[in-house]
Design a protein around this motif. Structure first.
Motif, PDB file in Angstrom:
ATOM      1  N   GLN A  69       0.832  -1.204   0.000  1.00 35.17           N
ATOM      2  CA  GLN A  69       0.000   0.000   0.000  1.00 35.17           C
ATOM      3  C   GLN A  69       0.865   1.253   0.000  1.00 35.17           C
ATOM      4  OE1 GLN A  69      -3.397  -0.027  -0.319  1.00 35.17           O
ATOM      5  NE2 GLN A  69      -3.031   2.160  -0.705  1.00 35.17           N
ATOM      6  N   ARG A  70       2.008   1.181   0.644  1.00 38.17           N
ATOM      7  CA  ARG A  70       2.928   2.315   0.641  1.00 38.17           C
ATOM      8  C   ARG A  70       3.412   2.617  -0.768  1.00 38.17           C
ATOM      9  NH1 ARG A  70       8.547   2.742   4.189  1.00 38.17           N
ATOM     10  NH2 ARG A  70       9.107   4.863   3.558  1.00 38.17           N
ATOM     11  N   ASP A  71       3.692   1.574  -1.549  1.00 44.36           N
ATOM     12  CA  ASP A  71       4.116   1.768  -2.939  1.00 44.36           C
ATOM     13  C   ASP A  71       3.003   2.412  -3.751  1.00 44.36           C
ATOM     14  OD1 ASP A  71       6.666   0.490  -2.573  1.00 44.36           O
ATOM     15  OD2 ASP A  71       5.629  -1.443  -2.627  1.00 44.36           O
ATOM     16  N   LEU A  72       1.795   1.919  -3.592  1.00 42.16           N
ATOM     17  CA  LEU A  72       0.663   2.455  -4.338  1.00 42.16           C
ATOM     18  C   LEU A  72       0.374   3.898  -3.937  1.00 42.16           C
ATOM     19  CD1 LEU A  72      -1.698  -0.661  -4.245  1.00 42.16           C
ATOM     20  CD2 LEU A  72      -0.148   0.061  -6.075  1.00 42.16           C
ATOM     21  N   ASP A  73       0.544   4.192  -2.652  1.00 41.84           N
ATOM     22  CA  ASP A  73       0.344   5.569  -2.189  1.00 41.84           C
ATOM     23  C   ASP A  73       1.400   6.502  -2.784  1.00 41.84           C
ATOM     24  OD1 ASP A  73      -1.825   4.794  -0.696  1.00 41.84           O
ATOM     25  OD2 ASP A  73      -0.737   4.705   1.210  1.00 41.84           O
ATOM     26  N   ALA A  74       2.645   6.009  -2.895  1.00 42.66           N
ATOM     27  CA  ALA A  74       3.710   6.821  -3.486  1.00 42.66           C
ATOM     28  C   ALA A  74       3.423   7.103  -4.949  1.00 42.66           C
ATOM     29  CB  ALA A  74       5.054   6.110  -3.337  1.00 42.66           C
ATOM     30  N   ARG A 121       0.419   7.187  -6.352  1.00 44.62           N
ATOM     31  CA  ARG A 121      -0.721   8.116  -6.393  1.00 44.62           C
ATOM     32  C   ARG A 121      -0.272   9.544  -6.094  1.00 44.62           C
ATOM     33  NH1 ARG A 121      -3.295   5.799  -2.826  1.00 44.62           N
ATOM     34  NH2 ARG A 121      -4.295   4.296  -4.206  1.00 44.62           N
ATOM     35  N   ALA A 122       0.589   9.713  -5.114  1.00 45.88           N
ATOM     36  CA  ALA A 122       1.067  11.052  -4.756  1.00 45.88           C
ATOM     37  C   ALA A 122       1.882  11.657  -5.891  1.00 45.88           C
ATOM     38  CB  ALA A 122       1.899  10.996  -3.480  1.00 45.88           C
ATOM     39  N   GLU A 148      -0.427  12.795  -8.689  1.00 43.73           N
ATOM     40  CA  GLU A 148      -1.122  14.024  -8.328  1.00 43.73           C
ATOM     41  C   GLU A 148      -0.189  15.222  -8.402  1.00 43.73           C
ATOM     42  OE1 GLU A 148      -2.748  13.203  -4.506  1.00 43.73           O
ATOM     43  OE2 GLU A 148      -4.383  11.947  -5.293  1.00 43.73           O
TER      44      GLU A 148
END
Length: 262
Positions: free
Chosen positions: A116-121, A123-124, A127
């Motif tokens: 999830q940390r990879d996916l959040d990175a 996504r950020a 953006e």
């Protein structure tokens, strides 16, 4: 996150017998945004490849945290420095999101799925580069500027202490070019990153960089602060154009106007 410092000492490099860089002595330290400027063919992109460890110096040294950069394996280099090439090409029709996720590979254990940390990175990063609405678009469907923003987003997702960027804004429109430079400034100011960008737009370099390295015919012409390097005399000697500088009304940085020499 470890800091990254490069030290270049009497660096010389050439392709075959053709010299490209000669007698380069430089230090790139954390907490600074360095702009590398100079005419076409003067060795700017080659310098980035040497810093990235892709090329071995002919003579002299390119040290990344005291270790010769070309001796470091990719698994060691990838978490330290991300390279945004001048022309990022992909053989397969990846989506934007898949391409940016590639920046997370140094952080994902072999045979593991992205966390999830990879996916959040990812996504950020999307953006930040105004690419979230294009996440599922194929890279083959992007404009040149959009593809360039995707490559920068990939480097941001990689979350390295150092960034090497080769003409990162050359295909972008004004708004996205300025936003990209503002993000690089933020990473330097707030995160203490080491950021080195090859730039052709001298005014963009003047407005955002802390230090400028001006290269001419493979050698350093001048290196220092924006005001020390981007002078009318230096610009005329290196680029062959007449330049005038005036202080920006909101800062002490120069604004440069040009006239083609006869």
């Amino acid at each position: 996150m470890a800091d990254v410092t490069w030290e270049l000492r009497d660096l010389r490099f050439g392709y075959g017998r053709e010299p490209v860089l000669r007698g380069i002595d430089l230090t790139f330290e954390p907490g600074h945004l360095y702009g590398v400027v100079g005419p076409n063919g003067c060795g700017k992109s080659t310098l980035l490849d040497l810093l990235a460890g892709h090329l071995k110096p002919g003579t002299g040294r390119v040290l990344l945290n005291t270790v010769p950069a070309h001796t470091l394996p990719p698994a060691v280099l990838a978490p330290l420095a991300a390279l945004v090439p001048q022309d990022g090409r992909f053989t397969f029709p990846f989506t934007v999101s898949e391409a940016v996720l590639m920046g997370r590979h140094p952080h994902i254990p072999r045979f593991s799925r992205p966390s999830q940390r990879d996916l959040d990175a990812v996504r950020a990063a999307l953006e930040t580069m105004d690419m979230a609405h294009l996440a599922h678009r194929s890279l083959n469907e992007l404009s040149g500027g959009e593809r360039q923003r995707c490559m920068v987003a990939r480097s941001l997702a990689q979350a390295t202490p150092a960034l090497l960027l080769d003409e990162p804004t050359s295909s972008m429109d004004i708004r996205h070019g300025l936003a990209t430079m503002a993000e690089l400034v933020r990473l330097v100011r707030e995160r203490g990153r080491t950021v080195i960008a090859v730039l052709h737009d001298l005014n963009l370099a003047a407005a955002h960089c802390d230090r400028i390295v001006m290269i001419d015919k493979g050698a350093i012409h001048t290196s220092g602060t924006v005001s020390e390097v981007l002078t009318p005399d230096a610009i005329r000697e290196v680029f062959g154009v007449t330049a005038q500088t005036i202080p920006h009304p909101g800062s002490d940085r120069p604004v440069i106007t040009f006239t083609q020499e006869p």
